[in-house]
Each structure stands twice: as C-alpha cells, then as structure tokens.
Design a protein around this motif. Structure first.
Motif, PDB file in Angstrom:
ATOM      1  N   THR A   1      48.667  73.672  60.381  1.00 28.14           N
ATOM      2  CA  THR A   1      49.166  73.923  59.036  1.00 28.14           C
ATOM      3  C   THR A   1      50.678  74.060  58.993  1.00 28.14           C
ATOM      4  OG1 THR A   1      48.783  76.288  59.250  1.00 28.14           O
ATOM      5  CG2 THR A   1      47.022  74.978  58.247  1.00 28.14           C
ATOM      6  N   LEU A   2      51.329  74.107  60.153  1.00 30.75           N
ATOM      7  CA  LEU A   2      52.785  74.043  60.137  1.00 30.75           C
ATOM      8  C   LEU A   2      53.169  72.616  59.790  1.00 30.75           C
ATOM      9  CD1 LEU A   2      53.744  76.039  63.347  1.00 30.75           C
ATOM     10  CD2 LEU A   2      53.882  76.796  60.989  1.00 30.75           C
ATOM     11  N   THR A   3      54.198  72.423  59.016  1.00 21.90           N
ATOM     12  CA  THR A   3      54.568  71.062  58.641  1.00 21.90           C
ATOM     13  C   THR A   3      55.078  70.326  59.869  1.00 21.90           C
ATOM     14  OG1 THR A   3      56.840  71.647  58.135  1.00 21.90           O
ATOM     15  CG2 THR A   3      55.241  71.803  56.326  1.00 21.90           C
ATOM     16  N   PRO A   4      54.767  69.026  60.015  1.00 21.39           N
ATOM     17  CA  PRO A   4      55.250  68.257  61.153  1.00 21.39           C
ATOM     18  C   PRO A   4      56.774  68.312  61.283  1.00 21.39           C
ATOM     19  CG  PRO A   4      53.538  67.041  60.022  1.00 21.39           C
ATOM     20  CD  PRO A   4      53.855  68.259  59.182  1.00 21.39           C
ATOM     21  N   LEU A   5      57.503  68.254  60.156  1.00 21.67           N
ATOM     22  CA  LEU A   5      58.951  68.287  60.222  1.00 21.67           C
ATOM     23  C   LEU A   5      59.433  69.615  60.789  1.00 21.67           C
ATOM     24  CD1 LEU A   5      61.529  66.763  59.754  1.00 21.67           C
ATOM     25  CD2 LEU A   5      61.570  67.600  57.417  1.00 21.67           C
ATOM     26  N   ALA A   6      58.763  70.710  60.409  1.00 20.25           N
ATOM     27  CA  ALA A   6      59.152  72.007  60.950  1.00 20.25           C
ATOM     28  C   ALA A   6      58.910  72.050  62.447  1.00 20.25           C
ATOM     29  CB  ALA A   6      58.374  73.123  60.257  1.00 20.25           C
ATOM     30  N   GLN A   7      57.861  71.387  62.902  1.00 23.71           N
ATOM     31  CA  GLN A   7      57.572  71.349  64.322  1.00 23.71           C
ATOM     32  C   GLN A   7      58.604  70.496  65.061  1.00 23.71           C
ATOM     33  OE1 GLN A   7      53.615  69.797  64.456  1.00 23.71           O
ATOM     34  NE2 GLN A   7      52.679  71.680  63.730  1.00 23.71           N
ATOM     35  N   SER A   8      59.168  69.482  64.421  1.00 25.18           N
ATOM     36  CA  SER A   8      60.065  68.548  65.071  1.00 25.18           C
ATOM     37  C   SER A   8      61.524  68.936  64.946  1.00 25.18           C
ATOM     38  CB  SER A   8      59.884  67.146  64.463  1.00 25.18           C
ATOM     39  OG  SER A   8      58.571  66.722  64.629  1.00 25.18           O
ATOM     40  N   GLY A   9      61.894  69.652  63.912  1.00 23.22           N
ATOM     41  CA  GLY A   9      63.291  69.978  63.675  1.00 23.22           C
ATOM     42  C   GLY A   9      63.882  69.014  62.662  1.00 23.22           C
ATOM     43  N   ALA A  10      64.581  69.569  61.695  1.00 27.81           N
ATOM     44  CA  ALA A  10      65.104  68.751  60.596  1.00 27.81           C
ATOM     45  C   ALA A  10      66.104  67.702  61.064  1.00 27.81           C
ATOM     46  CB  ALA A  10      65.741  69.667  59.549  1.00 27.81           C
TER      47      ALA A  10
ATOM     48  N   ILE B   1      57.193  58.264  62.533  1.00 25.95           N
ATOM     49  CA  ILE B   1      56.894  57.041  61.794  1.00 25.95           C
ATOM     50  C   ILE B   1      57.968  56.903  60.725  1.00 25.95           C
ATOM     51  CG2 ILE B   1      55.257  55.823  60.304  1.00 25.95           C
ATOM     52  CD1 ILE B   1      53.033  57.431  61.711  1.00 25.95           C
ATOM     53  N   ALA B   2      58.665  55.771  60.741  1.00 28.11           N
ATOM     54  CA  ALA B   2      59.723  55.512  59.770  1.00 28.11           C
ATOM     55  C   ALA B   2      59.364  54.264  58.974  1.00 28.11           C
ATOM     56  CB  ALA B   2      61.062  55.321  60.484  1.00 28.11           C
ATOM     57  N   ASP B   3      59.298  54.407  57.655  1.00 27.64           N
ATOM     58  CA  ASP B   3      58.983  53.292  56.759  1.00 27.64           C
ATOM     59  C   ASP B   3      60.235  52.905  56.000  1.00 27.64           C
ATOM     60  OD1 ASP B   3      56.102  53.131  57.176  1.00 27.64           O
ATOM     61  OD2 ASP B   3      56.040  55.094  56.200  1.00 27.64           O
ATOM     62  N   GLY B   4      60.374  51.596  55.736  1.00 27.04           N
ATOM     63  CA  GLY B   4      61.553  51.187  54.998  1.00 27.04           C
ATOM     64  C   GLY B   4      61.468  49.797  54.401  1.00 27.04           C
ATOM     65  N   GLU B   5      62.478  49.519  53.620  1.00 29.86           N
ATOM     66  CA  GLU B   5      62.638  48.197  53.020  1.00 29.86           C
ATOM     67  C   GLU B   5      63.429  47.333  53.989  1.00 29.86           C
ATOM     68  OE1 GLU B   5      64.480  48.768  49.203  1.00 29.86           O
ATOM     69  OE2 GLU B   5      63.008  50.285  48.645  1.00 29.86           O
ATOM     70  N   TYR B   6      62.973  46.105  54.177  1.00 29.48           N
ATOM     71  CA  TYR B   6      63.577  45.183  55.134  1.00 29.48           C
ATOM     72  C   TYR B   6      63.960  43.933  54.356  1.00 29.48           C
ATOM     73  CZ  TYR B   6      63.680  42.197  59.391  1.00 29.48           C
ATOM     74  OH  TYR B   6      64.033  41.342  60.400  1.00 29.48           O
ATOM     75  N   VAL B   7      65.240  43.615  54.335  1.00 28.30           N
ATOM     76  CA  VAL B   7      65.730  42.448  53.605  1.00 28.30           C
ATOM     77  C   VAL B   7      66.497  41.546  54.563  1.00 28.30           C
ATOM     78  CG1 VAL B   7      67.218  41.625  51.726  1.00 28.30           C
ATOM     79  CG2 VAL B   7      65.903  43.742  51.450  1.00 28.30           C
ATOM     80  N   ILE B   8      66.154  40.262  54.530  1.00 25.95           N
ATOM     81  CA  ILE B   8      66.963  39.248  55.207  1.00 25.95           C
ATOM     82  C   ILE B   8      67.671  38.498  54.097  1.00 25.95           C
ATOM     83  CG2 ILE B   8      67.015  37.258  56.734  1.00 25.95           C
ATOM     84  CD1 ILE B   8      64.358  38.214  57.922  1.00 25.95           C
ATOM     85  N   ALA B   9      68.990  38.598  54.068  1.00 26.04           N
ATOM     86  CA  ALA B   9      69.785  38.006  52.995  1.00 26.04           C
ATOM     87  C   ALA B   9      69.653  36.482  52.988  1.00 26.04           C
ATOM     88  CB  ALA B   9      71.250  38.402  53.163  1.00 26.04           C
TER      89      ALA B   9
ATOM     90  N   THR C   1      63.135  54.584  54.044  1.00 22.28           N
ATOM     91  CA  THR C   1      62.863  55.366  52.835  1.00 22.28           C
ATOM     92  C   THR C   1      62.077  56.640  53.126  1.00 22.28           C
ATOM     93  OG1 THR C   1      60.890  54.030  52.419  1.00 22.28           O
ATOM     94  CG2 THR C   1      62.932  53.337  51.336  1.00 22.28           C
ATOM     95  N   ALA C   2      61.417  56.699  54.297  1.00 22.69           N
ATOM     96  CA  ALA C   2      60.639  57.899  54.643  1.00 22.69           C
ATOM     97  C   ALA C   2      60.497  57.992  56.151  1.00 22.69           C
ATOM     98  CB  ALA C   2      59.261  57.839  54.000  1.00 22.69           C
ATOM     99  N   VAL C   3      60.612  59.214  56.640  1.00 26.82           N
ATOM    100  CA  VAL C   3      60.363  59.504  58.056  1.00 26.82           C
ATOM    101  C   VAL C   3      59.406  60.687  58.095  1.00 26.82           C
ATOM    102  CG1 VAL C   3      61.365  60.245  60.255  1.00 26.82           C
ATOM    103  CG2 VAL C   3      62.669  58.717  58.750  1.00 26.82           C
ATOM    104  N   ARG C   4      58.388  60.573  58.924  1.00 24.90           N
ATOM    105  CA  ARG C   4      57.501  61.719  59.116  1.00 24.90           C
ATOM    106  C   ARG C   4      57.166  61.834  60.594  1.00 24.90           C
ATOM    107  NH1 ARG C   4      51.841  60.605  59.024  1.00 24.90           N
ATOM    108  NH2 ARG C   4      51.415  58.400  58.685  1.00 24.90           N
ATOM    109  N   PHE C   5      56.739  63.028  60.973  1.00 20.61           N
ATOM    110  CA  PHE C   5      56.465  63.357  62.362  1.00 20.61           C
ATOM    111  C   PHE C   5      55.013  63.811  62.483  1.00 20.61           C
ATOM    112  CE2 PHE C   5      60.902  63.834  61.426  1.00 20.61           C
ATOM    113  CZ  PHE C   5      61.522  63.171  62.480  1.00 20.61           C
TER     114      PHE C   5
END
Length: 156
Positions: free
Chosen positions: A21-30, A110-118, A99-103
């Motif tokens: 129940t501890l948040t993953p981010l709290a476990q990992s460090g901000a 896990i890091a999610d994001g927008e990927y653009v090739i110009a 756009t989002a990182v979670r632990f």
C-alpha cells in the motif's frame, strides 16, 4: 508515544510493506523520475549522433525491442545494429516526450511517451507511442525493453 500506539504504528507499517500500500514512487524516491527521463534523453541523443557505443551503454545485456513495424530486436548487439540502421532508413529527427513514469517494483521503471519522427524529404512525420521498461542495477538505470506502437484507428 505509549506502547499500544507503537504496536499499532508497527502493525500499520508492516501491513503497508507486506501488502504494497506504499506508493511505488515513495518506495523508489522522487528523484528517480528524472533519472529515468534522462536515460531516454541519452538514448535519443546517442541515436541521433549515430554513436553505437553510447546507444549500447543505455541497454541491459538482454534488452529487447518491438518496433512499430513488428520487428523484434533481441539483445544489446542486435538493438544497436537495428537502431542505427533504422535511424539511417527513417532519416527524420526523433523526439520522445515521456508523459508518465511509474515504478511497479523496486529498481523497475516503466516510462510511457509520445514518439515522433519528423518529416524528412518525401516522408511524412510519424507519430507513435513508446514504452520503456528500465531496470536499475549498480545505481544506474538501463533500458531492458522498448515497445513502439502506431496509434490504431478509433473503433467504430
């Protein structure tokens, strides 16, 4: 604090640790969020420079990637070769905006994001999504998996 309050606090803390129940981010460090984002930026910069050693340095030994074309790249050497070849074939500049990182667990991100090739030459810009799975080892985050996805058409 009386003994009963200390026992209650201990039980609550133990339950939080055991049942997650501890948040993953709290476990990992901000500060880890920024470190994960920095690895993605390092990957993009090394790729744009065509620097094979720097591209290889951001991956774990057994990393893999599923590209938007359905190609699997397995292991660091194949990832480096495929990444640099793809950069030459798809010449547009790459931008990845996380756009989002979670632990989900200690030393896993896990890091999610927008990927653009110009757009480059006659080729139109490509707008995709990407997900990075990272592992922290030896105090350093490295990419263990990449999944690139083309947005699907909305269901009708």
């Amino acid at each position: 604090m009386n003994v009963l309050a200390k026992v209650a606090a201990g039980v609550c803390l133990s339950a939080a640790v055991c049942f997650g129940t501890l948040t993953p981010l709290a476990q990992s460090g901000a500060g880890e969020d920024a470190a994960v984002r920095a690895v993605v930026a390092e990957y993009v910069a090394a790729r744009e420079r065509g620097d094979a050693a720097a591209v290889g340095a951001v991956f774990t030994e057994h990393a893999d990637q599923l590209t938007s074309s359905g190609e699997w790249r397995r292991g660091r050497p194949e990832l480096v070769r495929g990444t640099l070849a793809s950069s030459k074939t798809n010449a547009g500049a790459r931008t990845i905006t996380i756009t989002a990182v979670r632990f989900p667990a200690a030393d896993v991100a896990i890091a999610d994001g927008e990927y653009v090739i110009a757009a480059a030459g006659a080729a139109a810009a490509r707008n995709m999504w990407t997900t990075f799975v990272m592992i922290r080892s030896g105090g350093r985050w490295r990419i263990d998996a990449i999944r690139n996805m083309l947005p699907a058409s909305p269901a009708q």
